[in-house]
Design an enzyme around this catalytic site. Structure first.
Site, short mmCIF file in Angstrom:
data_model
loop_
_atom_site.label_atom_id
_atom_site.label_comp_id
_atom_site.label_asym_id
_atom_site.label_seq_id
_atom_site.Cartn_x
_atom_site.Cartn_y
_atom_site.Cartn_z
N ARG A 1 0.84 -1.19 0.00
CA ARG A 1 0.00 0.00 0.00
C ARG A 1 0.88 1.25 0.00
O ARG A 1 2.06 1.19 0.35
CB ARG A 1 -0.92 0.00 1.23
N LYS B 1 -1.38 -2.04 7.32
CA LYS B 1 -2.74 -1.73 7.72
C LYS B 1 -3.21 -2.82 8.68
O LYS B 1 -3.05 -4.01 8.42
CB LYS B 1 -3.64 -1.72 6.48
N HIS C 1 -2.98 3.28 -5.47
CA HIS C 1 -3.49 1.94 -5.16
C HIS C 1 -3.65 1.09 -6.42
O HIS C 1 -3.74 -0.14 -6.33
CB HIS C 1 -4.84 2.07 -4.44
N ARG D 1 -1.19 -1.68 -6.76
CA ARG D 1 -1.52 -2.84 -5.92
C ARG D 1 -2.57 -3.72 -6.60
O ARG D 1 -2.45 -4.94 -6.62
CB ARG D 1 -2.02 -2.32 -4.57
N HIS E 1 -3.87 -9.18 2.73
CA HIS E 1 -5.30 -9.11 3.08
C HIS E 1 -5.58 -9.95 4.32
O HIS E 1 -5.08 -11.08 4.44
CB HIS E 1 -6.15 -9.63 1.91
N TYR F 1 -10.61 -9.51 -6.64
CA TYR F 1 -9.73 -9.34 -7.78
C TYR F 1 -10.04 -10.32 -8.90
O TYR F 1 -9.67 -10.09 -10.05
CB TYR F 1 -8.26 -9.51 -7.35
#
Length: 680
Positions: A530, A555, A626, A629, A652, A661
C-alpha cells in the site's frame, strides 16, 4: 596611497559631486603607481608611455571598455590630478603637452594593433569558459547577479546552436533577430519577461560581444546602439504593437478547454494544474452568478471579488485562509496572462496586481478565526478519556486522529445548536447531524465525498459508544448513526501489464527526481504494498540479495506484519536510488525522505503518479497509487497464481478481499464458458 587621499579630501571641499567619477577614472593610475617602481616626484614622458601600454593590456585582460572616448575622459581627470601635484610641489611633470591629437591617434593604433595580434582564436567552449571564469573572479556584482549573467550567456549559446552558428559568426542581422525573438521570453508560459529584466539580459549579451571584440575574436563591434534606455524603448515599442484580438467571442467552456490543454502541457505539477483550474472555475461561477463574463472583468470586479473571498464560508464558520486567497489571485493572474497572450482579450485586468500589497490588505481586513476546540472546555475532559480508551484498545495514531477530526466536526455542529452538555444530545440532533453532513463542503468548495462522511461518522460513533459504555449518557444513541451506502468491490481502477509498464518507464531515471519516482513505481508494482506502507518502508527492511521486503507498518497494526518478495528489476532500481540519490539526503531509517529527513506522505507518492499520468493520456481517469496494488494482484492471478499466495502478497486479512480481484480476471471464466456452454 596617502597623496591620492589628500587630493580627494581637497577635491571634496571644492567639488564634492565629482568625487565618485574621480575615483573611477584614476583608480587604474593609482594601481599602476603602487604596483610599479615609478615615482610621482620623478614622473616622466617615458613613464607615461609605459603606463599607457600597461593600461591597454589591463583593459584587454579584464574585457573593459577601451574606446578612445574613455581615454579622453581619463586623461582629463589625470591632467587635473597632475596640476594639483604641481601646486603641492610634489611633481613638476607637465602632462598637458603629451595629450594631443597625435598621441590619441597613437593610442588608437595601439588598440587596433593589439586586437589584430590577438589572431589565435581558441575553440568556442574555451572562450565561453574563460568569460565565465572572468565574471566569477572580477565582476563586482553579487553572487546571485553573477549566476544570472552566466545563465543569460548559456541561453545565448543555446540560441546560437539552434541557428547552427557560433557566437563568433553572428552578424548585425543575427543580433537583431535575437533581440526580436527574445521579446517572447517568458517567466513562465504566457507570462512575458519584465521589460527591465529583458533589457538587462540583452545588456549581458552586449558585454560578452564586446569582450569578443576586445580580444580580437570578432573583427566588428555590432552592438554600439544597444544602450540601456535605447533597449528599453525598443522593448516597449515592440510590445505595444500587439496582434489584434480574436475576431469572435468564445464561450466559457471553449476557453477553459483551451486553458486546460495549455496548462496540462506547460505545468510541471499536477497539484498546480488542479489548483489553478479549480480556482478559475470558482471565479467563473462567481461571474456567472453576477451576470458577468470573463471579457468584462475590470479593477472594480476584482475589488468586489476580494471582498467576496474575504467573507466566503466553505463551511459554516470557516473562511479561506489568507494563503489560499493569495493563491486564488495568483491562479487568476496566470489565467488572464494566458488570455492576453493568446489574444482573447486586449488588456490584462490583473497586470498591476501586486501579491505583497494584497497580503497587506488581507492583514488589515482579515476576519478573526473562529474559536477552536482549545477555547471550548465543556467536552475536553470527555475527549481525553475517549483517547485513553482508544489507546487501550490498541488503535494506531492515524485512526485516532481520524476519530478526533470527526468528533471536532460534531462538536462544532452541537455548538451551532447551542448544546454545551453531553447529556443534551439526542437521536433527533444526531439525525440532524447526518443531514448536516450533506450540506458540508471541503475547502475546495466541493461536496464531502462518501469516504469523508464515513470517516466523520465513524469518529462520532466510536465516541458515543464510549459514552454509552461508561454511562456518560443514559440513552442508546449509537444505533442512530447510519453510514451512507458505499459501493462494494474494487473502487480503484487497475491497469494492464502494458499500461503499467508505460507508466513505470515514463520515469526514465535520468535525473534524481525521475530515479526516485522509478524506484517507487517498481516497488509498488513488484511488491503490491500500500502507499502508506511504501512511505514507512525502512532501508534495513529491504534485503536486496534475497529480493525480499519486510512490511512492518501494515494496515491493521503490528500483528499484520509480513515479508514479501520483489523482482530483480525492482532490486536494480533500489540499488541505483540508494547509491545516487538516497546517499545525498539526510540520514534517516526511512527509504523515501524529503530534504528535512522526514518520510514521504502518501500525497507525495500520489502526486508523482499523477504527474506521469498527465503525459500518457490514459483513458482510465481514476488511476491512483493503489492501482499498482490492484495491478499486482490481478496480473499474478492472470499468470495462474494461487488465491492464497496473492492474499499473502497483498496482506489481506481475509481471503474475501482477495476474491474481489477475480472479477478483474475473466480469462478463466471465458475458457470455462467455451468448454461447458452448449452454444459457446
Amino acid at each position: 596611497m596617502q597623496i591620492f587621499e589628500e587630493y580627494l579630501k581637497d577635491k571634496e571641499t571644492n567639488k564634492p559631486k565629482s568625487i565618485i567619477l574621480t575615483k573611477n577614472y584614476l583608480k587604474g593610475f593609482i594601481r599602476y603607481v603602487e604596483e610599479t617602481p615609478v615615482s610621482l616626484n620623478n614622473f616622466s614622458a617615458e613613464d607615461f608611455n609605459k603606463y599607457i601600454d600597461w593600461l591597454i593590456n589591463c583593459h584587454f585582460e579584464q574585457n573593459k571598455n577601451i574606446e578612445l572616448s574613455w581615454f579622453k575622459h581619463h586623461f582629463a581627470y589625470l591632467l587635473t590630478f597632475f596640476i594639483w601635484l604641481n601646486k603641492q610641489n610634489i611633481s613638476g611633470f607637465d602632462l598637458k603637452h603629451l595629450i594631443t591629437e597625435e598621441s590619441l591617434n597613437a593610442i588608437k593604433n595601439k588598440i587596433e594593433l593589439k586586437r589584430q595580434n590577438n589572431n589565435i582564436i581558441p575553440d568556442i567552449g574555451t572562450i565561453f569558459e574563460q568569460y565565465k571564469a572572468y565574471i566569477e573572479a572580477n565582476d563586482e556584482s553579487k553572487e546571485a547577479a553573477k549566476k544570472l549573467i552566466i545563465r543569460d550567456l548559456l541561453q545565448f549559446k543555446e540560441y546560437a546552436e539552434s541557428k547552427n552558428k557560433t557566437f563568433l559568426d553572428f552578424t548585425a542581422d543575427d543580433y537583431e533577430q535575437l533581440r526580436h525573438e527574445w521579446l517572447k521570453f517568458q517567466t513562465y508560459p504566457s507570462m512575458p519577461l519584465a521589460e527591465q529584466t529583458l533589457a538587462k539580459k540583452l545588456s549581458n549579451i552586449k558585454n560578452f560581444h564586446y569582450c569578443l571584440y576586445n580580444r580580437g575574436y570578432v573583427k566588428t563591434y555590432h552592438l554600439s546602439e544597444w544602450k540601456g534606455n535605447t533597449l528599453l524603448k525598443y522593448i516597449f515599442d515592440q510590445r505595444s504593437n500587439k496582434e489584434p484580438v480574436k475576431k469572435r467571442y468564445y464561450s466559457n467552456q471553449e476557453i477553459i478547454r483551451a486553458f486546460k490543454k495549455y496548462l496540462n502541457n506547460e505545468s510541471e505539477s499536477i497539484t498546480v494544474y488542479k489548483q489553478t483550474i479549480r480556482d478559475v472555475y470558482f471565479f467563473i461561477e462567481y461571474l456567472i452568478n453576477r451576470n458577468k463574463t470573463i471579457y468584462k472583468v475590470n479593477s472594480d470586479t476584482l475589488e468586489e471579488y476580494k471582498k467576496y473571498l474575504l467573507k466566503y464560508e466553505y463551511q459554516p464558520g470557516f473562511n479561506y485562509k489568507p494563503v489560499l486567497q493569495l493563491r486564488q489571485f495568483a491562479s487568476l493572474k496566470r489565467f488572464y496572462n494566458w488570455l492576453t497572450f493568446e489574444r482573447y482579450i486586449n488588456e490584462n485586468p490583473l497586470k498591476d496586481f501586486k501579491p505583497l500589497e494584497y497580503e497587506i490588505w488581507l492583514k488589515d481586513n482579515i476576519k478573526e478565526e473562529p474559536e477552536h476546540r482549545d477555547n471550548v472546555k465543556w467536552h475536553d475532559e470527555l475527549m481525553k478519556g475517549f483517547l485513553k480508551y482508544e489507546q487501550y484498545k490498541g488503535l494506531n495514531e492515524k485512526t485516532m486522529l481520524s476519530h478526533i477530526k470527526g468528533c471536532d466536526h460534531y462538536f462544532e455542529y452541537l455548538e451551532r445548536l447551542g448544546i454545551e452538555d453531553i447529556k443534551d444530545i439526542s437521536k433527533q440532533n444526531i439525525r440532524g447531524y447526518l443531514m448536516y453532513l450533506n450540506s458540508c463542503k471541503n475547502r475546495f468548495d466541493e461536496q464531502l465525498s462518501v469516504n469523508s462522511k464515513i470517516k466523520k461518522i465513524a469518529g462520532v460513533k466510536n465516541f458515543i459508544l464510549y459514552l454509552e459504555k461508561f454511562s456518560f449518557i443514559n440513552e442508546l444513541l449509537s444505533n442512530t448513526l447510519e453510514y451512507p451506502k458505499q459501493h462494494q468491490g474494487l473502487s480503484t481502477a487497475g491497469m494492464t501489464n502494458s499500461e503499467i509498464s508505460k507508466l513505470i518507464e515514463s520515469a526514465d531515471g535520468n535525473d534524481k527526481r525521475s530515479l526516485r519516482d522509478r524506484t517507487m513505481f517498481e516497488l509498488l508494482y513488484s511488491s503490491g504494498v500500500r502507499s502508506n506502507e511504501l512511505c514507512q518502508l525502512k532501508i534495513n527492511n529491504i534485503n536486496l540479495d534475497a529480493g525480499m521486503v519486510r512490511v512492518d507498518c501494515p494496515k491493521g497494526g503490528k500483528d499484520k506484519e509480513r515479508i514479501v518478495p520483489i523482482g530483480h528489476k525492482a532490486c536494480y532500481w533500489v540499488r541505483r536510488y540508494l547509491r545516487e540519490v538516497r546517499s545525498n539526503l539526510p540520514k534517516s531509517e526511512y527509504m523515501f525522505v524529503n530534504r528535512l529527513g522526514k518520510p514521504f506522505s502518501t500525497a507525495t507518492v500520489l502526486i508523482a503518479v499523477k504527474n506521469k499520468l498527465r503525459r500518457l493520456h490514459f483513458k482510465k481517469k481514476q488511476i491512483v497509487t493503489h492501482s499498482f496494488r490492484v495491478a499486482c494482484g490481478t496480473e499474478m492471478l492472470k499468470q495462474g497464481a494461487n488465491l492464497k499466495i496473492v492474499q499473502e502478497q497483498l496482506g489481506h486479512r481475509i481471503i474475501a478481499s482477495t476474491e474481489k480481484y477475480i472479477r478483474l480476471v475473466p480469462t478463466d471464466l471465458k475458457k470455462a464458458h467455451e468448454k461447458y456452454h452448449p452454444r459457446s
